[in-house]
Design an enzyme around this catalytic site. Structure first.
Site, short mmCIF file in Angstrom:
data_model
loop_
_atom_site.label_atom_id
_atom_site.label_comp_id
_atom_site.label_asym_id
_atom_site.label_seq_id
_atom_site.Cartn_x
_atom_site.Cartn_y
_atom_site.Cartn_z
N GLY A 1 36.46 39.60 38.08
CA GLY A 1 36.96 40.84 37.48
C GLY A 1 35.87 41.71 36.87
N LYS B 1 47.63 37.62 39.87
CA LYS B 1 47.62 37.38 38.42
C LYS B 1 48.91 37.91 37.79
CE LYS B 1 42.66 37.27 38.70
NZ LYS B 1 41.37 37.45 38.05
P1 PGA Z 1 38.55 39.20 41.06
O1 PGA Z 1 39.32 37.86 40.66
O2 PGA Z 1 38.56 39.27 42.58
O3 PGA Z 1 39.33 40.30 40.43
O4 PGA Z 1 37.15 39.09 40.53
C1 PGA Z 1 39.17 36.68 41.40
C2 PGA Z 1 40.04 35.60 40.82
O5 PGA Z 1 40.18 35.53 39.60
O6 PGA Z 1 40.60 34.78 41.56
#
Ligand code: PGA
Length: 253
Positions: free
Chosen positions: A171, A10
Site C-alpha cells: 500500500g 481488504k
Molecule cells: P497493495 O496490497 O497491492 O495495495 O500493496 C497488497 C496486499 O496487502 O496484499
C-alpha cells in the site's frame, strides 16, 4: 506451472459495489486455463458475488478465517462455513499480524483448519522495513514459514500458496525490485524443500505482493520462482486489475 492472480479487496466495497465491480471484470476478462484469477472480497460480499460469478473466469477467496470449525466465538467466520462458498482463504496477512496480533502459532492453527476443510490457503509472509534494513529479510521469512507450516503435512503443502509480501511495499507504492525479492523467493522454496523433501510439495505456488500494478506486474511474472501475484489496491480498479490479469495471460504464451 499455472499462474495465479489474487485480488485482495481488504475492507472495501459493500455487496452492491462488489457485484458492480465483478460484472465489470467479467465483461473484459477472457478465461485462460493457464491463469487462475481469484477474487477475495469481504465476507459479506461472498454470497452475492458467488451468485453472479462466472466460474470459468474467476474463483472466490476469503480474507481470513477462524481456526475452529464452530463454536462460541462472536464475530468470527470458520473455514468449515466457507467450504462450498470459496476455494481459497488468505491467512496471516500482515495487516492481521500487526493490527490483530496474529502470531505464528495462531496462523499455524488457521492453516490446519483451511487444509482440514479442503480449501487452499494463501499464506502471507514478509519482513518490515526495520528488518529489511537490518538485513534480516530472509531470516524473518524462514522463521515465519517454519512456525506457520508446523501443523501441515506434505500433502497439505502441496495445495498451499505462499505470498511474499514485504510490509514496506504494501500500500505504499514502493514496490520491491526483482533483485530485492530474489533471495527471499529462493529461501521460501528452499525452506519448503528442507521441511518436506525435494518434490515433496510440487504443487506449491509462490506469489509476490506489495504495490503491484499493471506497469510492474510483468517483471515479477517473468521472475524465476514466482507463480503469480497478490494484488491489493490495484484489484479495486477494474482497468488496473484487468491489465494485471492480461499480463499474466500473456506471460504464459
Ligand atoms: P497493495 O496490497 O497491492 O495495495 O500493496 C497488497 C496486499 O496487502 O496484499
Amino acid at each position: 506451472m499455472s499462474k495465479l492472480i489474487a485480488g485482495n479487496w481488504k475492507m472495501n466495497l459493500g455487496p452492491k459495489e462488489a457485484v458492480t465491480l465483478v460484472k465489470k471484470l467479467q465483461d473484459r476478462v477472457l478465461p485462460k486455463k493457464s491463469v487462475e484469477v481469484v477474487l477475495c472480497p469481504p465476507f459479506l460480499d461472498l454470497v452475492p458475488v458467488k451468485e453472479i460469478l462466472d466460474r470459468q473466469k474467476f474463483k472466490l477467496g476469503a480474507q481470513n478465517c477462524h481456526y475452529l470449525d464452530e463454536g462460541a466465538v462472536t464475530g468470527e467466520v470458520s473455514a468449515s462455513m466457507l467450504r462450498g462458498l470459496v476455494s481459497y482463504v488468505i491467512i496471516g496477512h500482515s495487516e492481521r499480524r500487526v493490527q490483530f496480533n496474529e502470531d505464528d502459532k495462531l496462523i499455524a492453527k488457521k492453516l490446519a483448519a483451511v487444509a482440514r476443510n479442503g480449501l487452499r490457503a494463501i499464506l502471507c509472509v514478509g519482513e518490515n522495513l526495520h528488518q529489511r534494513q537490518s538485513r534480516l529479510s530472509v531470516k524473518v521469512v524462514v522463521d515465519q514459514l517454519t512456525a506457520d507450516l508446523s501443523l501441515l503435512t506434505a500433502s497439505d503443502v502441496d495445495d498451499l500458496i505462499i505470498a511474499y509480501e514485504p510490509l514496506w511495499a504494501i500500500g505504499t507504492g514502493e514496490f520491491a525490485t526483482p533483485e530485492q525479492i530474489e533471495p527471499v523467493i529462493s529461501a521460501i522454496h528452499r525452506t519448503v524443500e528442507e521441511l518436506y523433501g525435494e518434490g515433496g510439495a510440487s504443487g506449491l505456488q509462490v506469489l509476490y505482493g506489495g504495490s503491484v500494478k499493471e506497469d510492474n506486474a510483468k517483471a515479477y511474472l517473468n521472475q524465476e520462482g514466482i507463480d503469480g501475484l497478490l494484488v491489493g489496491g490495484a484489484s479495486l480498479n477494474a482497468e488496473e486489475f484487468i491489465g494485471i490479469v492480461k499480463a499474466a495471460q500473456a506471460a504464459q504464451v
